[in-house]
Scaffold this motif. Sequence first.
Motif, PDB file in Angstrom:
ATOM      1  N   LEU A 105       0.824  -1.204   0.000  1.00  0.00           N
ATOM      2  CA  LEU A 105       0.000   0.000   0.000  1.00  0.00           C
ATOM      3  C   LEU A 105       0.856   1.251   0.000  1.00  0.00           C
ATOM      4  CD1 LEU A 105      -2.788  -0.749   2.677  1.00  0.00           C
ATOM      5  CD2 LEU A 105      -2.973  -0.929   0.191  1.00  0.00           C
ATOM      6  N   ARG A 109      -2.608   5.762   1.971  1.00  0.00           N
ATOM      7  CA  ARG A 109      -3.813   4.968   2.280  1.00  0.00           C
ATOM      8  C   ARG A 109      -4.032   4.844   3.780  1.00  0.00           C
ATOM      9  NH1 ARG A 109      -6.250   5.257  -2.551  1.00  0.00           N
ATOM     10  NH2 ARG A 109      -4.763   4.683  -4.192  1.00  0.00           N
ATOM     11  N   ASP A 131      -2.329  -1.873  -3.627  1.00  0.00           N
ATOM     12  CA  ASP A 131      -2.876  -0.534  -3.767  1.00  0.00           C
ATOM     13  C   ASP A 131      -3.439  -0.357  -5.181  1.00  0.00           C
ATOM     14  OD1 ASP A 131      -2.710   2.505  -4.320  1.00  0.00           O
ATOM     15  OD2 ASP A 131      -2.346   2.357  -2.176  1.00  0.00           O
TER      16      ASP A 131
END
Length: 214
Positions: A105, A109, A131
């Motif tokens: 990620l 986020r 992601d």
Amino acid sequence: MRILLADDSVLLREGLRLILTDAGHEVVDQVGNGELMVARALALRPDLVISDIRMPPSHTDEGLRAGVRLRAEWPQAPIMLLSQYIVVSYAEELLASGQGGIGYLLKDRVSDIDTFLDAVDRVAVGGMVLDPEVVAQWMGRRRVQDPLGQLTAREREVMELMAQGHTNAGIARAMVVTEGAVEKHTQRIFAKLGLRGDQEVHRRVTAVLAFLQG
């Protein structure tokens, strides 16, 4: 769950600790480099390792290298990698093992706490979360010959959502279809890729890796 944090930024580690403990998880240790991450993960066997990709000494890919070393000794180690920038090849190296329990990620986020915690839960139980920006860039790196040309447009849509870590139920909601329809799509995808049900490798991870390399 029991979680190990690896990041050279004390501020980020503390922020992650607060988010995770507020959600009922336990941060069993915090370390600032890849060597310590591997050592503590093997000693503690946490339910999840959350690691920055760029750590000392070179601040390039030490976290990724540590994750690869950890998986060499503990193949099922659940690892969530965080990065400030998208480098598609990073996730590819860990995915190549065919094992689940992998997340990649962008650090941005984390500010979406619900999404971040959902990703943490999914990776800890052996799922895969990439992601959306990573998936988008990965899909743009098309080869001259696409080995997945046999997939239909609908099956490619299922694969894209699968790459983002969605379960069949989540895919069904996103596509506004039934879970049964999604299951049929996934089984056709596995069949086209030659992934049999008796294989030991994680079929979803293997399928997504093939798709993103396609």
